[in-house]
Scaffold this active site. Structure first.
Site, PDB file in Angstrom:
ATOM      1  N   ASP A  91      16.117  54.899  53.801  1.00 47.34           N
ATOM      2  CA  ASP A  91      16.186  55.606  55.093  1.00 47.34           C
ATOM      3  C   ASP A  91      17.225  55.046  56.062  1.00 47.34           C
ATOM      4  OD1 ASP A  91      14.410  57.547  54.462  1.00 47.34           O
ATOM      5  OD2 ASP A  91      12.687  56.649  55.503  1.00 47.34           O
ATOM      6  N   LYS A  94      22.030  55.976  53.415  1.00 50.84           N
ATOM      7  CA  LYS A  94      22.972  55.951  52.275  1.00 50.84           C
ATOM      8  C   LYS A  94      23.421  57.359  51.898  1.00 50.84           C
ATOM      9  CE  LYS A  94      19.955  53.806  49.707  1.00 50.84           C
ATOM     10  NZ  LYS A  94      18.930  53.510  50.724  1.00 50.84           N
ATOM     11  N   THR A  95      22.429  58.225  51.679  1.00 51.53           N
ATOM     12  CA  THR A  95      22.759  59.599  51.266  1.00 51.53           C
ATOM     13  C   THR A  95      23.529  60.319  52.371  1.00 51.53           C
ATOM     14  OG1 THR A  95      20.770  59.625  49.910  1.00 51.53           O
ATOM     15  CG2 THR A  95      21.769  61.760  50.386  1.00 51.53           C
ATOM     16  N   HIS A 138      18.778  50.939  43.319  1.00 57.45           N
ATOM     17  CA  HIS A 138      19.238  49.630  42.876  1.00 57.45           C
ATOM     18  C   HIS A 138      18.909  49.354  41.422  1.00 57.45           C
ATOM     19  CE1 HIS A 138      19.182  48.158  47.300  1.00 57.45           C
ATOM     20  NE2 HIS A 138      19.967  49.188  47.081  1.00 57.45           N
TER      21      HIS A 138
HETATM   22  P1  GDP Z   1      18.764  56.848  52.518  1.00 60.07           P
HETATM   23  O1  GDP Z   1      17.328  56.717  52.125  1.00 60.07           O
HETATM   24  O2  GDP Z   1      19.355  55.506  52.769  1.00 60.07           O
HETATM   25  O3  GDP Z   1      19.569  57.673  51.566  1.00 60.07           O
HETATM   26  O4  GDP Z   1      18.763  57.565  53.964  1.00 60.07           O
HETATM   27  P2  GDP Z   1      19.087  59.074  54.311  1.00 60.07           P
HETATM   28  O5  GDP Z   1      20.516  59.370  54.257  1.00 60.07           O
HETATM   29  O6  GDP Z   1      18.175  59.952  53.540  1.00 60.07           O
HETATM   30  O7  GDP Z   1      18.701  59.079  55.866  1.00 60.07           O
HETATM   31  C1  GDP Z   1      17.392  58.793  56.323  1.00 60.07           C
HETATM   32  C2  GDP Z   1      17.167  59.487  57.655  1.00 60.07           C
HETATM   33  O8  GDP Z   1      18.037  58.951  58.640  1.00 60.07           O
HETATM   34  C3  GDP Z   1      17.440  60.977  57.619  1.00 60.07           C
HETATM   35  O9  GDP Z   1      16.471  61.632  58.400  1.00 60.07           O
HETATM   36  C4  GDP Z   1      18.811  61.113  58.267  1.00 60.07           C
HETATM   37  O10 GDP Z   1      18.996  62.337  58.898  1.00 60.07           O
HETATM   38  C5  GDP Z   1      18.790  59.968  59.256  1.00 60.07           C
HETATM   39  N1  GDP Z   1      20.139  59.473  59.540  1.00 60.07           N
HETATM   40  C6  GDP Z   1      21.044  59.068  58.651  1.00 60.07           C
HETATM   41  N2  GDP Z   1      22.180  58.658  59.262  1.00 60.07           N
HETATM   42  C7  GDP Z   1      21.971  58.822  60.577  1.00 60.07           C
HETATM   43  C8  GDP Z   1      22.757  58.570  61.751  1.00 60.07           C
HETATM   44  O11 GDP Z   1      23.917  58.129  61.719  1.00 60.07           O
HETATM   45  N3  GDP Z   1      22.191  58.839  62.961  1.00 60.07           N
HETATM   46  C9  GDP Z   1      20.920  59.319  63.054  1.00 60.07           C
HETATM   47  N4  GDP Z   1      20.441  59.542  64.267  1.00 60.07           N
HETATM   48  N5  GDP Z   1      20.163  59.563  61.988  1.00 60.07           N
HETATM   49  C10 GDP Z   1      20.663  59.331  60.765  1.00 60.07           C
HETATM   50 MG    MG Z   2      19.016  58.504  49.718  1.00 62.84          MG
END
Ligand code: GDP
Ligand code: MG
Length: 371
Positions: A91, A94-95, A138
């Site tokens: 969260d 990354k994606t 990972h």
């Molecule tokens: P991952 O699990 O690392 O792949 O994380 P995700 O890309 O799925 O992002 C997790 C949550 O964080 C999602 O609800 C995104 O919309 C939010 N998010 C990601 N990047 C940002 C950002 O730069 N700003 C804000 N406010 N939210 C973000």
């Molecule tokens: Mg992800």
């Protein structure tokens, strides 16, 4: 291992078997003339008697192939795009970051294809290409390393500015360090009102990631995947690290690389996304990955466009595998299809032997007699 009888060893050296037996005795081994001795013992004995030993081992086809491969010469190498992986706690974005970079850097003509997901893509920044690999977590990174595959050149460590260093952040740091891959820190979600990039930096100093402004040598970039903020700067920093790393490969050789992901497609059969790491993969090549093999029937780049060849650092979808190769498996191509099939036969045999070992019931003497 290899063995030889005392008699045979003596005959090879044209000496009396008694001398060999005597030498063995001096070394603490009581042996008869027909006794088998192992290669190491035979070598010591022969050396003591003033002979040199060359042990000939029947090499399997695969080893023969690997040993026949010429080393690249400096003049054959060209600069290849850096291969980048994004890592970090769940969260932290990354994606979102992968998607934001991809969408911000594709031309309109490619835009049609980008909705499809493939495990890796390329972007161009200031005329230079960067390959992003979307490692599915990972676990895959570790699996790839276990197979000896080094897929990534640079790791982007994503940390949410409103959350800070978390357990998987530390794991990611350890993975990158174990793989000897340089880390660029991307502090994400700086658009959030409770974002605290300074806190993230402080926490990271405990893990020896110290920003340049504090006298360290780690590159930090503050970004927002959501607002597409500072993405260009992040790409800039990747290219900077790549310049220092001088990643090179020889495009004029048989292709080799890693399977990033693969699945069975109803219409198209086994489909594998592979990353070419050296050489050039071409349609028609005979390709091997684990026990999966076949002639490359068609290749698609990350936009879904058909391509006839793929050079170093290029990710492509490959059609033509006999079965779905596992993610993280190494692939290579062989010129001689017959030779390739022999390698596959050997691999199948080895795989079967391992399976038999696993399934063979363990029977002790007691079990046999107590039935
Ligand atoms: P991952 O699990 O690392 O792949 O994380 P995700 O890309 O799925 O992002 C997790 C949550 O964080 C999602 O609800 C995104 O919309 C939010 N998010 C990601 N990047 C940002 C950002 O730069 N700003 C804000 N406010 N939210 C973000
Ligand atoms: Mg992800």
């Amino acid at each position: 291992g290899e063995t030889i009888t005392v008699k045979a060893l003596a005959e090879r050296m044209c000496i009396n078997a008694g001398e060999v037996i005597k030498k063995l005795m001096e070394l603490g081994t009581l042996a008869t003339i027909n006794q088998e001795i192992d290669a190491d013992t035979a070598t010591i004995v022969a050396n003591e008697l003033g002979f040199e030993v060359n042990i000939k081992v029947e090499l399997d086809k695969e080893t023969q192939l690997m040993m026949a491969e010429p080393e690249d010469e400096e003049k054959d190498l060209i600069t290849r795009p850096p291969v980048v992986t994004i890592m970090g706690h769940v969260d932290h974005g990354k994606t979102s970051l992968l998607d934001a970079i991809r969408h911000a850097n594709v031309t309109a003509s490619e835009a049609g294809g980008i909705t499809q997901h493939i495990g890796a893509y390329q972007v161009e920044h200031k005329g230079k290409k960067i390959t992003f690999v979307d490692t599915p977590g990972h676990a895959a990174f570790t699996a790839m390393r276990a197979r000896g595959a080094k897929v990534t050149d640079i790791a982007i460590l994503v940390i949410a500015a409103d959350d800070g260093v978390m357990p998987q952040t530390v794991e990611a740091i350890n993975h990158a360090r174990a793989a000897k891959v340089p880390i660029i820190v991307a502090i994400n979600k700086i658009d959030k009102p409770d974002a605290n990039p300074e806190k993230v930096k402080r926490e990271l100093t405990e893990h020896n990631l110290i920003p340049e402004e504090w006298g360290g040598d780690t590159i930090f970039v503050e970004v927002s995947a959501k607002q597409k903020q500072n993405l260009g700067e992040l790409l800039e920093m990747i290219l900077l690290v790549a310049e220092i790393g001088e990643y090179k490969a020889n495009p004029n050789r048989a292709a080799r690389g890693t399977v990033i992901e693969a699945e069975l497609d109803k219409g198209r059969g086994p489909v594998a996304t592979v990353l070419v790491q050296t050489g050039t993969l071409k349609v028609g090549d005979f390709i091997i990955a684990g026990v999966a093999y076949g002639k490359v029937r068609a290749m698609m780049d990350y936009t879904g466009r058909r391509v006839s060849k793929a050079g170093p650092s290029m990710p492509v979808e490959v059609l033509g595998f006999s079965e779905v190769p596992p993610a993280g498996e190494l692939f290579y191509t062989v010129e001689d299809e017959k030779f390739g099939k022999q390698i596959i036969d050997e691999r199948f045999k080895k795989k079967r032997e391992e399976e038999l070992k696993l399934t063979a019931p363990k029977v002790s003497l007691e079990d046999l007699f107590n039935q």
